[in-house]
Scaffold this active site. Structure first.
Site, PDB file in Angstrom:
ATOM      1  N   LYS A  23       0.713  -1.293   0.012  1.00 32.58           N
ATOM      2  CA  LYS A  23      -0.045  -0.032   0.006  1.00 32.58           C
ATOM      3  C   LYS A  23       0.925   1.465   0.147  1.00 32.58           C
ATOM      4  O   LYS A  23       0.861   2.194  -0.759  1.00 32.58           O
ATOM      5  CB  LYS A  23      -1.096  -0.001   1.231  1.00 32.58           C
ATOM      6  CG  LYS A  23      -1.527   1.320   1.393  1.00 32.58           C
ATOM      7  CD  LYS A  23      -2.496   1.247   2.783  1.00 32.58           C
ATOM      8  CE  LYS A  23      -1.814   1.905   4.090  1.00 32.58           C
ATOM      9  NZ  LYS A  23      -1.772   3.415   3.961  1.00 32.58           N
ATOM     10  N   ASN A  24       1.859   1.228   0.932  1.00 34.56           N
ATOM     11  CA  ASN A  24       2.604   2.601   1.254  1.00 34.56           C
ATOM     12  C   ASN A  24       3.607   2.793  -0.063  1.00 34.56           C
ATOM     13  O   ASN A  24       4.175   3.842  -0.249  1.00 34.56           O
ATOM     14  CB  ASN A  24       3.301   2.723   2.440  1.00 34.56           C
ATOM     15  CG  ASN A  24       2.457   2.720   3.528  1.00 34.56           C
ATOM     16  OD1 ASN A  24       0.903   2.832   3.328  1.00 34.56           O
ATOM     17  ND2 ASN A  24       2.596   2.572   4.949  1.00 34.56           N
ATOM     18  N   CYS A 117      -4.783  13.575  13.613  1.00 31.84           N
ATOM     19  CA  CYS A 117      -5.221  12.246  13.108  1.00 31.84           C
ATOM     20  C   CYS A 117      -5.259  11.494  14.313  1.00 31.84           C
ATOM     21  O   CYS A 117      -4.812  11.628  15.536  1.00 31.84           O
ATOM     22  CB  CYS A 117      -3.964  11.608  12.008  1.00 31.84           C
ATOM     23  SG  CYS A 117      -4.071  10.083  11.782  1.00 31.84           S
ATOM     24  N   ARG A 122      -0.263  14.760  13.508  1.00 28.74           N
ATOM     25  CA  ARG A 122       0.683  14.598  12.266  1.00 28.74           C
ATOM     26  C   ARG A 122       0.883  15.873  11.355  1.00 28.74           C
ATOM     27  O   ARG A 122       0.432  15.919  10.377  1.00 28.74           O
ATOM     28  CB  ARG A 122       0.131  13.488  11.623  1.00 28.74           C
ATOM     29  CG  ARG A 122       0.154  12.215  12.252  1.00 28.74           C
ATOM     30  CD  ARG A 122      -0.545  11.073  11.543  1.00 28.74           C
ATOM     31  NE  ARG A 122       0.281  10.660  10.379  1.00 28.74           N
ATOM     32  CZ  ARG A 122      -0.238   9.551   9.639  1.00 28.74           C
ATOM     33  NH1 ARG A 122      -1.383   8.650   9.890  1.00 28.74           N
ATOM     34  NH2 ARG A 122       0.711   8.743   9.012  1.00 28.74           N
ATOM     35  N   ASP A 306       4.078   0.654  12.331  1.00 26.63           N
ATOM     36  CA  ASP A 306       2.645   0.093  11.913  1.00 26.63           C
ATOM     37  C   ASP A 306       2.291  -1.318  12.555  1.00 26.63           C
ATOM     38  O   ASP A 306       1.278  -1.992  12.532  1.00 26.63           O
ATOM     39  CB  ASP A 306       2.772   0.046  10.410  1.00 26.63           C
ATOM     40  CG  ASP A 306       2.369   1.410   9.767  1.00 26.63           C
ATOM     41  OD1 ASP A 306       2.137   2.319  10.564  1.00 26.63           O
ATOM     42  OD2 ASP A 306       2.491   1.467   8.595  1.00 26.63           O
ATOM     43  N   ARG A 400      -8.902   0.054   4.171  1.00 30.99           N
ATOM     44  CA  ARG A 400      -8.159   1.063   3.360  1.00 30.99           C
ATOM     45  C   ARG A 400      -6.979   0.377   3.020  1.00 30.99           C
ATOM     46  O   ARG A 400      -6.001   0.782   2.189  1.00 30.99           O
ATOM     47  CB  ARG A 400      -7.849   2.211   4.459  1.00 30.99           C
ATOM     48  CG  ARG A 400      -8.908   3.237   4.614  1.00 30.99           C
ATOM     49  CD  ARG A 400      -8.246   4.299   5.482  1.00 30.99           C
ATOM     50  NE  ARG A 400      -7.025   4.624   5.155  1.00 30.99           N
ATOM     51  CZ  ARG A 400      -6.084   5.253   5.997  1.00 30.99           C
ATOM     52  NH1 ARG A 400      -6.336   5.273   7.157  1.00 30.99           N
ATOM     53  NH2 ARG A 400      -5.019   5.226   5.621  1.00 30.99           N
TER      54      ARG A 400
HETATM   55  C1  UD1 Z   1       4.303   6.678   6.848  1.00 30.57           C
HETATM   56  C2  UD1 Z   1       3.389   5.699   6.541  1.00 30.57           C
HETATM   57  C3  UD1 Z   1       2.698   5.289   7.734  1.00 30.57           C
HETATM   58  C4  UD1 Z   1       4.051   4.848   8.939  1.00 30.57           C
HETATM   59  C5  UD1 Z   1       4.948   6.043   8.944  1.00 30.57           C
HETATM   60  C6  UD1 Z   1       6.015   5.959   9.859  1.00 30.57           C
HETATM   61  C7  UD1 Z   1       2.287   6.029   4.245  1.00 30.57           C
HETATM   62  C8  UD1 Z   1       1.236   6.246   3.631  1.00 30.57           C
HETATM   63  N1  UD1 Z   1       2.342   6.411   5.627  1.00 30.57           N
HETATM   64  O1  UD1 Z   1       3.254   7.802   7.463  1.00 30.57           O
HETATM   65  O2  UD1 Z   1       2.069   4.147   7.551  1.00 30.57           O
HETATM   66  O3  UD1 Z   1       3.328   4.551  10.246  1.00 30.57           O
HETATM   67  O4  UD1 Z   1       5.251   6.705   7.791  1.00 30.57           O
HETATM   68  O5  UD1 Z   1       6.795   4.714   9.368  1.00 30.57           O
HETATM   69  O6  UD1 Z   1       3.455   5.721   3.757  1.00 30.57           O
HETATM   70  N2  UD1 Z   1       6.564  14.577  11.253  1.00 30.57           N
HETATM   71  C9  UD1 Z   1       6.636  15.667  11.663  1.00 30.57           C
HETATM   72  N3  UD1 Z   1       6.665  16.844  10.693  1.00 30.57           N
HETATM   73  C10 UD1 Z   1       6.249  16.649   9.485  1.00 30.57           C
HETATM   74  C11 UD1 Z   1       6.158  15.195   9.123  1.00 30.57           C
HETATM   75  C12 UD1 Z   1       6.583  14.184   9.817  1.00 30.57           C
HETATM   76  O7  UD1 Z   1       6.657  16.207  13.135  1.00 30.57           O
HETATM   77  O8  UD1 Z   1       6.321  17.507   8.756  1.00 30.57           O
HETATM   78  C13 UD1 Z   1       6.476  13.435  12.522  1.00 30.57           C
HETATM   79  C14 UD1 Z   1       5.365  12.810  12.374  1.00 30.57           C
HETATM   80  O9  UD1 Z   1       4.388  13.499  13.379  1.00 30.57           O
HETATM   81  C15 UD1 Z   1       5.725  11.489  13.049  1.00 30.57           C
HETATM   82  C16 UD1 Z   1       7.159  11.300  12.568  1.00 30.57           C
HETATM   83  O10 UD1 Z   1       7.572  12.542  11.951  1.00 30.57           O
HETATM   84  O11 UD1 Z   1       6.028  11.789  14.496  1.00 30.57           O
HETATM   85  C17 UD1 Z   1       6.992  10.170  11.290  1.00 30.57           C
HETATM   86  O12 UD1 Z   1       5.969  10.571  10.501  1.00 30.57           O
HETATM   87  P1  UD1 Z   1       6.231  10.354   8.910  1.00 30.57           P
HETATM   88  O13 UD1 Z   1       7.375   9.431   8.472  1.00 30.57           O
HETATM   89  O14 UD1 Z   1       5.857  11.590   8.130  1.00 30.57           O
HETATM   90  O15 UD1 Z   1       4.970   9.361   8.436  1.00 30.57           O
HETATM   91  P2  UD1 Z   1       4.122   9.509   7.423  1.00 30.57           P
HETATM   92  O16 UD1 Z   1       4.696   9.473   5.916  1.00 30.57           O
HETATM   93  O17 UD1 Z   1       2.628  10.200   7.810  1.00 30.57           O
END
Ligand code: UD1
Length: 420
Positions: A23-24, A117, A122, A306, A400
Site C-alpha cells: 500500500k505505502n 489524526c 501529524r 505500523d 483502506r
Molecule cells: C508513513 C506511513 C505510515 C507509517 C509512517 C512511519 C504512508 C502512507 N504512511 O506515514 O504507515 O506509520 O510513515 O513509518 O506511507 N513529522 C513531523 N513533521 C512533518 C512530518 C512528520 O513532525 O512534517 C513527524 C510525525 O508527526 C511523526 C514522525 O515525524 O511523529 C514520522 O512521520 P512520517 O514518517 O512523516 O509518517 P507518514 O509519512 O505520515
C-alpha cells in the site's frame, strides 16, 4: 461506507498466502505518474480503498486511470486542476504527497491542511519547509495551504526528522527543480526505494535511496514506464502474527523478505521458526509463545510503528509480561481499549507511550470497533485467536489497507462474513 465483519477462529493455521502489493509503496508511485505526460503502468497494485481514493484524486486532476487485474495504467497528458479536493484530504491523510508532484508538474498546488489524526499529531511542516527551501511560496490561511513555485531551485534540505511522507513529497517536487537537490536525514524505508525506482524508470536521476542522503536530478524528457510494486511488508507481518497467535504453519509468497528483518527477529524472539527464500517466508509457530520483555518502534530499519498494534493481541497469549514503547507517533495505542473488551490485560503508561501487556490470557469474542487501520487489523488477529465470535465494527479503516479480508481469513482457516 463502513461495514461490520463477523469473525471466528478455528485453532491452528495451516495455510499458504499470496501477499498483496505494498500500500505505502503504491500511493507515492501513483502520485509520481503526474510527472509524466505519457503513460505510467503500475503492476501488482493492491485493490484497497486507499488505492481507489488515489485513483479518484488523479481523475479529479484530469488524468485518466484504468484499473484491471491489479494493474493501473495512468495517463496524465493534460491536467485540468492542481488542487487536491477537500474530501480526499479528509479521507486519506497521505493525499498530501500529491502536492509535491503537482507543484513539480503545474508550478502550483493547494489543499486543505490534513490536520491531526487518530494516531497522534501529524504535522506537515517538514514538507512545507522543504518546498520553501526550493524557492516555492507557501501561504497558509485558515485550513487551506497554497504552494506556488514555477521555478524551483535545487538545494540541500536537511529534514529535522526522517519523515517518510516529507522525503517522498520533496523527492517528487525536486524532479522539477533546476540543478540538483540533496535531501539529508531522509527516511530510509523500503517505500522510498520503491518510489526512487519508479522515478528512475520514468527517466529521473535518483541516487542514495535507502540511505539517509538522497540526491535528485530532474530531467526534461520523461518516458513511458512500467513498475512492479513489491509485496506489502506490513500485511506480511499481519498474517505472520495471526499464525503466531493461533499456532500452526504459514507460507507467504511474494514476501519482501529483505525489508522484514526487524519483524522476523521479533517473531523468532517469541519462539517462531522462520525459513526464508528469495520471495517466500515460511513460519512454524511454537506451541508456547515467549513474551517480549522490551521492544520499541523506530524508523526503518527498526521495528515499524505500523506493526506494534498488531503485536498486542499476540503478546496477550505469551507466557509472561511484555512491554512495547511507541517512539514514532504520539498516540498509537487506541486499540488497547477494544482488546480489553475481549479480556486483554494491558496497561498504558509513560503518558501514553508505553504498553505493558500481561500475557497468559485467552481473549473472548465480543463486539469491538476498529479505531484505525492497523489497530483494526489487530482486532482481526485477536478475533482469530479468541474463543467465540467477534464482530468488528467500522471496518472501513481496515479496508483502506487490506484486500479481500473475509477471503483471507477463510484461507487462514477462520470463518468470516460481512454483516449488514
Ligand atoms: C508513513 C506511513 C505510515 C507509517 C509512517 C512511519 C504512508 C502512507 N504512511 O506515514 O504507515 O506509520 O510513515 O513509518 O506511507 N513529522 C513531523 N513533521 C512533518 C512530518 C512528520 O513532525 O512534517 C513527524 C510525525 O508527526 C511523526 C514522525 O515525524 O511523529 C514520522 O512521520 P512520517 O514518517 O512523516 O509518517 P507518514 O509519512 O505520515
Amino acid at each position: 461506507m463502513c461495514n461490520r465483519l463477523q469473525v471466528r477462529g478455528n485453532g491452528p493455521i495451516y495455510a499458504r498466502l499470496q501477499l498483496q502489493g505494498s500500500k505505502n509503496g503504491t500511493l507515492p508511485c501513483m502520485a509520481a505518474a503526474l510527472l509524466h505526460s505519457g503513460t505510467t503502468v503500475l503492476e501488482g497494485v493492491p485493490m484497497i480503498a486507499d488505492v481507489l481514493t488515489a485513483a479518484e484524486i488523479l481523475r479529479s486532476l484530469g488524468a485518466s486511470v484504468h484499473i484491471r487485474d491489479h494493474c493501473i495504467t495512468i495517463q496524465a497528458g493534460q491536467l485540468t486542476a492542481s488542487d487536491i479536493p477537500r474530501d480526499f484530504m479528509g479521507r486519506m491523510r497521505s493525499s498530501v504527497i500529491f502536492m509535491g508532484a503537482l507543484l513539480a508538474r503545474c508550478g502550483e498546488t493547494g489543499a486543505v491542511s490534513p490536520g491531526g489524526c487518530v494516531i497522534g499529531r501529524r504535522p506537515i511542516d517538514y514538507h512545507l519547509d522543504g518546498f520553501r527551501q526550493m524557492g516555492a511560496s507557501v501561504v497558509q490561511k485558515d485550513d487551506r495551504m497554497e504552494v506556488k513555485g514555477r521555478k524551483l531551485k535545487g538545494c540541500v534540505i536537511v529534514l529535522p526528522g526522517p519523515s517518510v511522507g516529507a522525503t517522498e513529497n520533496l523527492m517528487l517536487a525536486s524532479t522539477a527543480a533546476e540543478g540538483i537537490t540533496i535531501i539529508r536525514n531522509a527516511a530510509r524505508e523500503p517505500e522510498i526505494t520503491e518510489l526512487a525506482q519508479c522515478l528512475r524508470n520514468m527517466g529521473f536521476g535518483i541516487y542514495g535511496d535507502g540511505t539517509s542522503e538522497i540526491v535528485i536530478r530532474g530531467c526534461n524528457e520523461t518516458v513511458d514506464s512500467v513498475y512492479s510494486i513489491p509485496g506489502d511488508r506490513i500485511a506480511a507481518g499481519t498474517w505472520l502474527l495471526c499464525c503466531m497467535q493461533n499456532r500452526g504453519e504459514l507460507v507467504l509468497d511474494y514476501a519482501p523478505v529483505e525489508s522484514m528483518a526487524a519483524v522476523l527477529q521479533v517473531v523468532q524472539r517469541m519462539g517462531g521458526e522462520i525459513h526464508t527464500e528469495k520471495n517466500r517466508i515460511t513460519l512454524k509457530a511454537p506451541d508456547r509463545l515467549k513474551p517480549i520483555d522490551y521492544l520499541e518502534t523506530a524508523p526503518y530499519p527498526g521495528f515499524p510503528t505500523d506493526m506494534q498494534s498488531l503485536l498486542l493481541p499476540v503478546l496477550c497469549r505469551a507466557e509472561g509480561s511484555s512491554c512495547i514503547r511507541e517512539r514514532v507517533f504520539s498516540s498509537r495505542f487506541r486499540t488497547v481499549g477494544e482488546l480489553e473488551k475481549m479480556g486483554a490485560d494491558i496497561c498504558i503508561t509513560d503518558g501514553g507511550q508505553c504498553a505493558r501487556i500481561r500475557g497468559g490470557c485467552r481473549l473472548h469474542g465480543t463486539s469491538v470497533d476498529a479505531p484505525d487501520l492497523r489497530g483494526g487489523a489487530a482486532l482481526i488477529i485477536a478475533a482469530l485467536g479468541a474463543e467465540g465470535i467477534t464482530v468488528i465494527n467500522d471496518t472501513c479503516h481496515i479496508q483502506r489497507g487490506y484486500e479481500q479480508i473475509p477471503e483471507t481469513i477463510r484461507l487462514l482457516g477462520g470463518e468470516a462474513c460481512w454483516l449488514s
